[in-house]
Design a protein around this motif. Structure first.
Motif, PDB file in Angstrom:
ATOM      1  N   VAL A  82     -52.136  25.358 -48.182  1.00 44.18           N
ATOM      2  CA  VAL A  82     -51.730  25.222 -49.587  1.00 44.18           C
ATOM      3  C   VAL A  82     -51.966  26.513 -50.372  1.00 44.18           C
ATOM      4  N   ASN A  83     -51.125  26.713 -51.372  1.00 41.25           N
ATOM      5  CA  ASN A  83     -51.360  27.709 -52.417  1.00 41.25           C
ATOM      6  C   ASN A  83     -51.675  26.913 -53.683  1.00 41.25           C
ATOM      7  N   ILE A  84     -52.709  27.325 -54.382  1.00 35.20           N
ATOM      8  CA  ILE A  84     -53.109  26.575 -55.578  1.00 35.20           C
ATOM      9  C   ILE A  84     -53.062  27.523 -56.780  1.00 35.20           C
ATOM     10  N   SER A  85     -52.390  27.083 -57.832  1.00 38.25           N
ATOM     11  CA  SER A  85     -52.296  27.930 -59.020  1.00 38.25           C
ATOM     12  C   SER A  85     -53.523  27.737 -59.884  1.00 38.25           C
TER      13      SER A  85
ATOM     14  N   GLU B 250     -42.059  16.670 -37.714  1.00 37.23           N
ATOM     15  CA  GLU B 250     -41.353  16.256 -36.485  1.00 37.23           C
ATOM     16  C   GLU B 250     -40.277  17.261 -36.079  1.00 37.23           C
ATOM     17  N   ILE B 251     -39.971  18.204 -36.981  1.00 39.61           N
ATOM     18  CA  ILE B 251     -38.908  19.170 -36.646  1.00 39.61           C
ATOM     19  C   ILE B 251     -39.496  20.230 -35.709  1.00 39.61           C
ATOM     20  N   LYS B 252     -39.016  20.205 -34.490  1.00 40.51           N
ATOM     21  CA  LYS B 252     -39.522  21.176 -33.512  1.00 40.51           C
ATOM     22  C   LYS B 252     -39.130  22.579 -33.979  1.00 40.51           C
ATOM     23  N   LYS B 253     -39.927  23.542 -33.669  1.00 40.84           N
ATOM     24  CA  LYS B 253     -39.690  24.961 -34.003  1.00 40.84           C
ATOM     25  C   LYS B 253     -39.971  25.282 -35.474  1.00 40.84           C
ATOM     26  N   LEU B 254     -40.306  24.287 -36.291  1.00 40.36           N
ATOM     27  CA  LEU B 254     -40.732  24.605 -37.654  1.00 40.36           C
ATOM     28  C   LEU B 254     -42.230  24.894 -37.562  1.00 40.36           C
ATOM     29  N   GLU B 255     -42.556  26.193 -37.607  1.00 34.84           N
ATOM     30  CA  GLU B 255     -43.936  26.563 -37.280  1.00 34.84           C
ATOM     31  C   GLU B 255     -44.896  26.344 -38.432  1.00 34.84           C
ATOM     32  N   ASP B 256     -44.428  26.659 -39.647  1.00 36.65           N
ATOM     33  CA  ASP B 256     -45.374  26.709 -40.757  1.00 36.65           C
ATOM     34  C   ASP B 256     -44.850  25.900 -41.941  1.00 36.65           C
ATOM     35  N   ILE B 257     -45.628  24.909 -42.349  1.00 37.85           N
ATOM     36  CA  ILE B 257     -45.258  24.127 -43.534  1.00 37.85           C
ATOM     37  C   ILE B 257     -46.379  24.315 -44.551  1.00 37.85           C
ATOM     38  N   SER B 258     -46.035  24.859 -45.710  1.00 41.15           N
ATOM     39  CA  SER B 258     -47.052  25.071 -46.739  1.00 41.15           C
ATOM     40  C   SER B 258     -46.560  24.456 -48.040  1.00 41.15           C
ATOM     41  N   LEU B 259     -47.458  24.398 -49.013  1.00 42.27           N
ATOM     42  CA  LEU B 259     -47.113  23.743 -50.273  1.00 42.27           C
ATOM     43  C   LEU B 259     -47.818  24.465 -51.419  1.00 42.27           C
ATOM     44  N   THR B 260     -47.095  24.641 -52.525  1.00 44.27           N
ATOM     45  CA  THR B 260     -47.699  25.248 -53.724  1.00 44.27           C
ATOM     46  C   THR B 260     -47.934  24.155 -54.750  1.00 44.27           C
ATOM     47  N   THR B 261     -49.142  24.098 -55.287  1.00 40.31           N
ATOM     48  CA  THR B 261     -49.500  23.018 -56.195  1.00 40.31           C
ATOM     49  C   THR B 261     -50.379  23.530 -57.322  1.00 40.31           C
ATOM     50  N   ASN B 262     -50.377  22.772 -58.432  1.00 41.92           N
ATOM     51  CA  ASN B 262     -51.328  23.132 -59.491  1.00 41.92           C
ATOM     52  C   ASN B 262     -52.715  22.568 -59.180  1.00 41.92           C
ATOM     53  N   GLY B 263     -52.834  21.773 -58.144  1.00 44.71           N
ATOM     54  CA  GLY B 263     -54.141  21.328 -57.671  1.00 44.71           C
ATOM     55  C   GLY B 263     -54.666  20.054 -58.328  1.00 44.71           C
ATOM     56  N   PHE B 264     -53.952  19.578 -59.351  1.00 47.83           N
ATOM     57  CA  PHE B 264     -54.445  18.431 -60.117  1.00 47.83           C
ATOM     58  C   PHE B 264     -54.638  17.183 -59.246  1.00 47.83           C
ATOM     59  N   PHE B 265     -53.692  16.926 -58.358  1.00 49.38           N
ATOM     60  CA  PHE B 265     -53.772  15.719 -57.516  1.00 49.38           C
ATOM     61  C   PHE B 265     -54.337  16.004 -56.123  1.00 49.38           C
TER      62      PHE B 265
ATOM     63  N   LEU C 280     -60.768  22.313 -59.312  1.00 47.02           N
ATOM     64  CA  LEU C 280     -61.869  22.826 -58.484  1.00 47.02           C
ATOM     65  C   LEU C 280     -62.231  21.810 -57.399  1.00 47.02           C
ATOM     66  N   LYS C 281     -62.176  20.538 -57.755  1.00 47.49           N
ATOM     67  CA  LYS C 281     -62.407  19.485 -56.740  1.00 47.49           C
ATOM     68  C   LYS C 281     -61.310  19.532 -55.682  1.00 47.49           C
ATOM     69  N   GLY C 282     -60.086  19.747 -56.150  1.00 47.62           N
ATOM     70  CA  GLY C 282     -58.947  19.847 -55.235  1.00 47.62           C
ATOM     71  C   GLY C 282     -59.140  20.989 -54.244  1.00 47.62           C
ATOM     72  N   ILE C 283     -59.661  22.101 -54.733  1.00 51.06           N
ATOM     73  CA  ILE C 283     -59.899  23.262 -53.853  1.00 51.06           C
ATOM     74  C   ILE C 283     -60.941  22.890 -52.798  1.00 51.06           C
ATOM     75  N   ASP C 284     -62.006  22.217 -53.231  1.00 46.29           N
ATOM     76  CA  ASP C 284     -63.039  21.779 -52.266  1.00 46.29           C
ATOM     77  C   ASP C 284     -62.420  20.881 -51.199  1.00 46.29           C
ATOM     78  N   SER C 285     -61.569  19.959 -51.649  1.00 46.13           N
ATOM     79  CA  SER C 285     -60.956  19.017 -50.696  1.00 46.13           C
ATOM     80  C   SER C 285     -60.043  19.740 -49.718  1.00 46.13           C
ATOM     81  N   ALA C 286     -59.317  20.729 -50.216  1.00 43.70           N
ATOM     82  CA  ALA C 286     -58.407  21.478 -49.338  1.00 43.70           C
ATOM     83  C   ALA C 286     -59.205  22.266 -48.298  1.00 43.70           C
ATOM     84  N   LEU C 287     -60.330  22.821 -48.726  1.00 38.48           N
ATOM     85  CA  LEU C 287     -61.189  23.559 -47.785  1.00 38.48           C
ATOM     86  C   LEU C 287     -61.708  22.597 -46.723  1.00 38.48           C
ATOM     87  N   LYS C 288     -62.164  21.446 -47.188  1.00 38.16           N
ATOM     88  CA  LYS C 288     -62.734  20.450 -46.270  1.00 38.16           C
ATOM     89  C   LYS C 288     -61.674  19.951 -45.282  1.00 38.16           C
TER      90      LYS C 288
END
Ligand code: SAM
Length: 339
Positions: free
Chosen positions: A118-121, A87-102, A143-151
């Protein structure tokens, strides 16, 4: 409105926010197995406090935020938090780094909430070795998490692979294959001297990813490509015939401080000018002290946040001193600050 510019003329446009020091993994290069002392809940910034801080940073020119930890998907309410950030206007890019487990449970919801990418370790593609490195992870789930992120379209997906000699350096070509076969951006990252288990004999375990790149260039044909949409630390290359890219992050062997545009906010509410500096500014204490003063509370908090942001930017060092010859153990644990 004024912008955040440090003493060396670098414009600060990127905030990295750790929302928790807790992690469901205990990676051997990051955290000790046990005993482990977590920061008490009341000392962790509340989501609404983080949102308020980010609102002010955006007014000062920050347009990219990366959410990290600990493991950010292990903190309850993370989807609602991303929604608020969106909801914050002008915040262009929101990303997240995760181990991918969830991630397979969260990818779709995060996308809907407004997360961009996302960045996945992922440090090994072999189940047993993956378990050894993470101590309690599941390669299958990631690996399932990566598939889900792609999808879900959380793109571009970057895979963070920390290379450690004698542990996973034999898998470089397997990761290359992954970048050839899938639209993933594999980033080989230099192992930094933090963490418990591997801090002794660090020199023997360190690998320069520049060397890795030179070796790969003899075998593969690759050309530089910009997927950063900014000045991130990795240099990316597309391999001929491949769907993804490979990138190299040379934190020690070739510094990228000159173009550093970031500051950090730790989960306990400390602003940090640089990953490698142990200087920090307590923003949590400053805003909570004010919250008791009901009159003009919000306005005063905003002023204090802006003041603290300007202070931390002025503390940004020109560069860090860590290099292959000077590899003293870092004065921190990555999970505490947010890698
Ligand atoms: N839990 C999330 C994850 O696993 O991606 C986010 C936090 S983790 C601390 C962020 C990144 O820091 C990971 O990609 C991890 O590999 C990296 N990291 C942690 N310790 C490191 C070290 N000693 N050297 C290089 N990278 C490190």
């Amino acid at each position: 409105m004024s912008q955040l510019v440090d003493n060396f003329g670098r414009k600060i446009t990127y905030l990295r926010v750790s929302i928790t020091d807790r992690c469901n993994y205990r990676c051997i290069y990051c955290q000790p197995e046990e005993p482990f002392e977590f920061i008490p809940h009341e000392e962790i910034l509340r989501y609404e406090e983080i949102v308020e801080i980010i609102e002010e940073t955006v007014k000062l020119g920050i347009n990219k935020v990366r959410i990290t930890g600990g493991e950010p998907l292990a903190r309850k309410g993370v989807v609602g938090f991303i929604k608020k950030l969106r909801e914050i206007k002008k915040l262009e890019d929101i990303s997240l780094t995760t181990n991918g487990f969830f991630l397979s449970e969260y990818a779709e919801k995060l996308k809907e909430a407004g997360l961009n990418r996302v960045n996945i370790s992922l440090d090994s593609l072999q189940e047993e070795k993956y378990k050894k490195i993470t101590r309690r992870g599941s390669l299958e789930k990631v690996l399932k998490g990566i598939d889900s992120a792609l999808k879900a379209g959380l793109l571009p997906i970057k895979i963070n692979t920390v290379l450690i000699r004698g542990i996973n350096d034999d898998e470089v070509e397997d990761f290359i294959r992954l970048a050839l076969e899938r639209p993933l951006n594999i980033r080989f990252i230099e192992f930094m001297p933090s963490g418990e288990e591997l801090k002794d004999n660090y020199r023997d375990k360190f690998i320069s990813v520049l060397e890795i790149k030179e070796n790969l260039a003899e075998k593969y044909s690759f050309r530089p490509i910009d997927i950063n949409s900014g000045n991130g630390p990795a240099k990316y290359f597309q391999i001929k015939g491949g769907q993804g890219t490979i990138g190299f992050i040379t934190a020690l062997s070739q510094h990228f401080c000159e173009t550093c545009n970031r500051i950090r906010l730790t989960s306990e509410g400390k602003l940090r000018p640089c990953l490698f500096s142990n200087k920090e500014i307590d923003i949590r204490g400053a805003i909570r002290k004010l919250a008791k003063d009901k009159k003009n509370e919000r306005l005063l908090r905003k002023k204090v946040i802006i003041k603290k942001l300007k202070e931390v930017v002025k503390l940004k060092p020109e560069g860090h001193k860590l290099n292959i010859k000077n590899q003293d153990n870092l004065p921190f644990q990555m999970s505490r600050i947010g890698g």
